[in-house]
Write a protein that holds these residues in place. Structure first.
Motif, PDB file in Angstrom:
ATOM      1  N   LEU A 230      78.067 -11.938  35.617  1.00 31.50           N
ATOM      2  CA  LEU A 230      78.952 -12.242  36.737  1.00 31.50           C
ATOM      3  C   LEU A 230      78.514 -13.527  37.430  1.00 31.50           C
ATOM      4  O   LEU A 230      79.348 -14.374  37.760  1.00 31.50           O
ATOM      5  N   ASP A 231      77.218 -13.697  37.638  1.00 31.58           N
ATOM      6  CA  ASP A 231      76.712 -14.925  38.266  1.00 31.58           C
ATOM      7  C   ASP A 231      77.057 -16.152  37.417  1.00 31.58           C
ATOM      8  O   ASP A 231      77.433 -17.197  37.954  1.00 31.58           O
ATOM      9  N   ALA A 232      76.936 -16.026  36.110  1.00 33.85           N
ATOM     10  CA  ALA A 232      77.266 -17.150  35.230  1.00 33.85           C
ATOM     11  C   ALA A 232      78.750 -17.482  35.303  1.00 33.85           C
ATOM     12  O   ALA A 232      79.132 -18.658  35.335  1.00 33.85           O
ATOM     13  N   LEU A 233      79.606 -16.463  35.350  1.00 30.14           N
ATOM     14  CA  LEU A 233      81.039 -16.711  35.440  1.00 30.14           C
ATOM     15  C   LEU A 233      81.424 -17.339  36.772  1.00 30.14           C
ATOM     16  O   LEU A 233      82.282 -18.225  36.826  1.00 30.14           O
ATOM     17  N   VAL A 234      80.786 -16.904  37.861  1.00 29.18           N
ATOM     18  CA  VAL A 234      81.062 -17.480  39.181  1.00 29.18           C
ATOM     19  C   VAL A 234      80.632 -18.945  39.210  1.00 29.18           C
ATOM     20  O   VAL A 234      81.362 -19.808  39.712  1.00 29.18           O
TER      21      VAL A 234
ATOM     22  N   PRO B  52      72.905  -2.700  34.501  1.00 28.62           N
ATOM     23  CA  PRO B  52      73.526  -3.476  35.580  1.00 28.62           C
ATOM     24  C   PRO B  52      72.959  -4.883  35.727  1.00 28.62           C
ATOM     25  O   PRO B  52      73.651  -5.776  36.198  1.00 28.62           O
ATOM     26  N   ARG B  53      71.717  -5.101  35.317  1.00 35.29           N
ATOM     27  CA  ARG B  53      71.143  -6.443  35.447  1.00 35.29           C
ATOM     28  C   ARG B  53      71.879  -7.436  34.561  1.00 35.29           C
ATOM     29  O   ARG B  53      72.145  -8.565  34.972  1.00 35.29           O
ATOM     30  N   PHE B  54      72.200  -7.022  33.344  1.00 37.19           N
ATOM     31  CA  PHE B  54      72.957  -7.887  32.450  1.00 37.19           C
ATOM     32  C   PHE B  54      74.328  -8.187  33.043  1.00 37.19           C
ATOM     33  O   PHE B  54      74.787  -9.324  33.017  1.00 37.19           O
ATOM     34  N   ALA B  55      74.972  -7.177  33.602  1.00 39.52           N
ATOM     35  CA  ALA B  55      76.298  -7.369  34.193  1.00 39.52           C
ATOM     36  C   ALA B  55      76.224  -8.339  35.369  1.00 39.52           C
ATOM     37  O   ALA B  55      77.094  -9.201  35.526  1.00 39.52           O
TER      38      ALA B  55
END
Length: 69
Positions: free
Chosen positions: A35-39, A28-31
């Motif tokens: 997600l933070d990078a995409l946001v 989940p940390r990678f996910a």
């Protein structure tokens, strides 16, 4: 075509050894990082779209308008 036991063993061994190379469990940390990078990328793109670029405005304002005379 008859399969030889040696070929079957080779194919099964290759499949078993190759499976971990394709499996990816970053957890989940990678996910969350992804997600933070995409946001962040989306926010930057939104800011870029909202702010008209200065060279484009400058080019539009300096374009000579030729009317029918």
């Amino acid at each position: 075509m008859k399969r030889t036991p040696f070929a079957t063993v080779i194919v099964l061994a290759a499949a078993t050894l190759a499976a971990p190379a394709f499996a990816r469990d970053d957890g989940p940390r990678f996910a969350q990082d992804r997600l933070d990078a995409l946001v962040a990328q989306h926010e930057e793109a939104s800011r870029h779209i909202a702010q008209p670029s200065a060279p484009a405005e400058h080019a539009q304002s300096n374009t000579p308008h030729h009317g029918a005379s």
